[in-house]
Design a protein around this motif. Structure first.
Motif, PDB file in Angstrom:
ATOM      1  N   GLY A   1      57.059  57.625  84.775  1.00 24.68           N
ATOM      2  CA  GLY A   1      57.936  57.284  83.670  1.00 24.68           C
ATOM      3  C   GLY A   1      59.398  57.209  84.044  1.00 24.68           C
ATOM      4  N   ASP A   2      60.210  57.174  82.994  1.00 19.12           N
ATOM      5  CA  ASP A   2      61.650  57.030  83.163  1.00 19.12           C
ATOM      6  C   ASP A   2      62.328  58.394  83.266  1.00 19.12           C
ATOM      7  N   GLU A   3      63.646  58.394  83.185  1.00 19.39           N
ATOM      8  CA  GLU A   3      64.426  59.616  83.403  1.00 19.39           C
ATOM      9  C   GLU A   3      64.230  60.681  82.330  1.00 19.39           C
ATOM     10  N   ARG A   4      63.641  60.320  81.207  1.00 16.61           N
ATOM     11  CA  ARG A   4      63.411  61.310  80.148  1.00 16.61           C
ATOM     12  C   ARG A   4      62.350  62.335  80.542  1.00 16.61           C
ATOM     13  N   GLY A   5      61.500  61.980  81.476  1.00 16.60           N
ATOM     14  CA  GLY A   5      60.430  62.893  81.855  1.00 16.60           C
ATOM     15  C   GLY A   5      59.343  62.934  80.802  1.00 16.60           C
ATOM     16  N   PHE A   6      58.671  64.054  80.701  1.00 13.08           N
ATOM     17  CA  PHE A   6      57.555  64.200  79.776  1.00 13.08           C
ATOM     18  C   PHE A   6      57.708  65.499  79.006  1.00 13.08           C
ATOM     19  N   SER A   7      57.558  65.414  77.689  1.00 12.23           N
ATOM     20  CA  SER A   7      57.688  66.582  76.821  1.00 12.23           C
ATOM     21  C   SER A   7      56.418  67.430  76.875  1.00 12.23           C
ATOM     22  N   ASP A   8      56.504  68.620  76.306  1.00 13.62           N
ATOM     23  CA  ASP A   8      55.310  69.468  76.199  1.00 13.62           C
ATOM     24  C   ASP A   8      54.216  68.759  75.416  1.00 13.62           C
ATOM     25  N   GLU A   9      54.611  68.029  74.375  1.00  9.66           N
ATOM     26  CA  GLU A   9      53.640  67.272  73.577  1.00  9.66           C
ATOM     27  C   GLU A   9      52.965  66.194  74.436  1.00  9.66           C
ATOM     28  N   ASP A  10      53.754  65.506  75.265  1.00  6.78           N
ATOM     29  CA  ASP A  10      53.187  64.507  76.176  1.00  6.78           C
ATOM     30  C   ASP A  10      52.166  65.151  77.111  1.00  6.78           C
ATOM     31  N   VAL A  11      52.528  66.307  77.657  1.00  7.68           N
ATOM     32  CA  VAL A  11      51.635  67.007  78.589  1.00  7.68           C
ATOM     33  C   VAL A  11      50.348  67.415  77.878  1.00  7.68           C
ATOM     34  N   ASN A  12      50.466  67.942  76.659  1.00  3.02           N
ATOM     35  CA  ASN A  12      49.280  68.352  75.905  1.00  3.02           C
ATOM     36  C   ASN A  12      48.370  67.176  75.600  1.00  3.02           C
ATOM     37  N   THR A  13      48.956  66.069  75.171  1.00  2.59           N
ATOM     38  CA  THR A  13      48.165  64.878  74.868  1.00  2.59           C
ATOM     39  C   THR A  13      47.467  64.361  76.125  1.00  2.59           C
ATOM     40  N   ALA A  14      48.197  64.285  77.222  1.00  2.00           N
ATOM     41  CA  ALA A  14      47.609  63.800  78.478  1.00  2.00           C
ATOM     42  C   ALA A  14      46.504  64.730  78.968  1.00  2.00           C
ATOM     43  N   THR A  15      46.691  66.029  78.774  1.00  2.00           N
ATOM     44  CA  THR A  15      45.673  67.000  79.170  1.00  2.00           C
ATOM     45  C   THR A  15      44.388  66.775  78.382  1.00  2.00           C
ATOM     46  N   GLU A  16      44.516  66.503  77.092  1.00  2.00           N
ATOM     47  CA  GLU A  16      43.339  66.215  76.262  1.00  2.00           C
ATOM     48  C   GLU A  16      42.637  64.941  76.721  1.00  2.00           C
ATOM     49  N   VAL A  17      43.415  63.915  77.027  1.00  2.00           N
ATOM     50  CA  VAL A  17      42.830  62.653  77.508  1.00  2.00           C
ATOM     51  C   VAL A  17      42.113  62.876  78.844  1.00  2.00           C
ATOM     52  N   ALA A  18      42.735  63.647  79.747  1.00  2.00           N
ATOM     53  CA  ALA A  18      42.111  63.927  81.041  1.00  2.00           C
ATOM     54  C   ALA A  18      40.812  64.712  80.866  1.00  2.00           C
ATOM     55  N   ALA A  19      40.803  65.681  79.953  1.00  2.00           N
ATOM     56  CA  ALA A  19      39.587  66.462  79.707  1.00  2.00           C
ATOM     57  C   ALA A  19      38.475  65.573  79.158  1.00  2.00           C
ATOM     58  N   GLU A  20      38.825  64.678  78.258  1.00  2.00           N
ATOM     59  CA  GLU A  20      37.848  63.740  77.699  1.00  2.00           C
ATOM     60  C   GLU A  20      37.286  62.828  78.798  1.00  2.00           C
ATOM     61  N   THR A  21      38.166  62.363  79.670  1.00  2.00           N
ATOM     62  CA  THR A  21      37.725  61.515  80.788  1.00  2.00           C
ATOM     63  C   THR A  21      36.787  62.282  81.708  1.00  2.00           C
ATOM     64  N   GLY A  22      37.118  63.552  81.983  1.00  2.00           N
ATOM     65  CA  GLY A  22      36.256  64.385  82.817  1.00  2.00           C
ATOM     66  C   GLY A  22      34.868  64.545  82.221  1.00  2.00           C
ATOM     67  N   ARG A  23      34.788  64.756  80.911  1.00  3.16           N
ATOM     68  CA  ARG A  23      33.476  64.869  80.252  1.00  3.16           C
ATOM     69  C   ARG A  23      32.686  63.575  80.389  1.00  3.16           C
ATOM     70  N   LYS A  24      33.376  62.439  80.259  1.00  6.82           N
ATOM     71  CA  LYS A  24      32.692  61.147  80.390  1.00  6.82           C
ATOM     72  C   LYS A  24      32.219  60.926  81.827  1.00  6.82           C
ATOM     73  N   LEU A  25      33.022  61.382  82.813  1.00  6.54           N
ATOM     74  CA  LEU A  25      32.594  61.286  84.212  1.00  6.54           C
ATOM     75  C   LEU A  25      31.302  62.072  84.433  1.00  6.54           C
ATOM     76  N   GLU A  26      31.209  63.249  83.818  1.00  5.67           N
ATOM     77  CA  GLU A  26      30.000  64.069  83.943  1.00  5.67           C
ATOM     78  C   GLU A  26      28.788  63.347  83.374  1.00  5.67           C
ATOM     79  N   GLU A  27      28.982  62.633  82.275  1.00  5.58           N
ATOM     80  CA  GLU A  27      27.889  61.885  81.656  1.00  5.58           C
ATOM     81  C   GLU A  27      27.442  60.733  82.539  1.00  5.58           C
ATOM     82  N   LEU A  28      28.356  60.176  83.325  1.00  6.20           N
ATOM     83  CA  LEU A  28      28.016  59.047  84.183  1.00  6.20           C
ATOM     84  C   LEU A  28      27.268  59.471  85.444  1.00  6.20           C
ATOM     85  N   ALA A  29      27.396  60.745  85.814  1.00  6.73           N
ATOM     86  CA  ALA A  29      26.779  61.227  87.056  1.00  6.73           C
ATOM     87  C   ALA A  29      25.267  61.302  86.955  1.00  6.73           C
TER      88      ALA A  29
END
Length: 145
Positions: free
Chosen positions: A117-145
């Protein structure tokens, strides 16, 4: 599982993360194979990210920490305390900030998600949202295995 299922999943995740974070313009999804980090997919609205790169995890201590601890980290180039290896890479590829998240599947760090991203960086809310998306992706990866 179809051969394209994992790349499609990671591509959708990358697009979703860029579109959901103000100031984010690119995202890379990589696979961790031992000490090697291999880019599998990318999404960019800026055109500055090239896919297909490989890096040694051990060359980037903060990246290694994220993969091992599975805790997200934010790097901002203007932060004097930021990891020099990460800020050098960010400058080289033309970004001001980075959010790194481990991509977990089946109890292991399967890969890494990097949102740029740009110079603003990422807020705690951004980190929390991205963490949820990553966890969801991880669960889907497990289903694909």
């Amino acid at each position: 599982m179809t051969p394209s299922a994992v790349p499609q999943l990671l591509s959708g995740t990358a697009r979703r993360l860029v579109e959901s974070h103000d100031g984010a313009t690119a995202c890379v999804g990589s696979r961790v194979i031992g000490d090697l980090l291999v880019d599998l997919t990318q999404h960019s609205t800026s055109g500055r990210i090239e896919s297909g790169h490989e890096y040694l995890v051990s060359d980037f201590p903060l990246t290694q920490q994220v993969i091992e601890s599975r805790e997200p980290e934010v790097v901002v180039v203007s932060d004097p305390a930021a990891d020099p290896a990460e800020t050098e890479l960010l400058r080289r590829i033309g970004y001001e900030s980075l959010l790194m998240l481990a991509l977990e599947a089946n109890g292991d760090s399967w890969g890494l998600i990097e949102v740029y991203g740009d110079e603003r960086g990422f807020s705690d809310e951004d980190v929390n949202t991205a963490t949820e998306v990553a966890a969801e992706t991880g669960r889907k990866l497990e289903e694909l295995a």
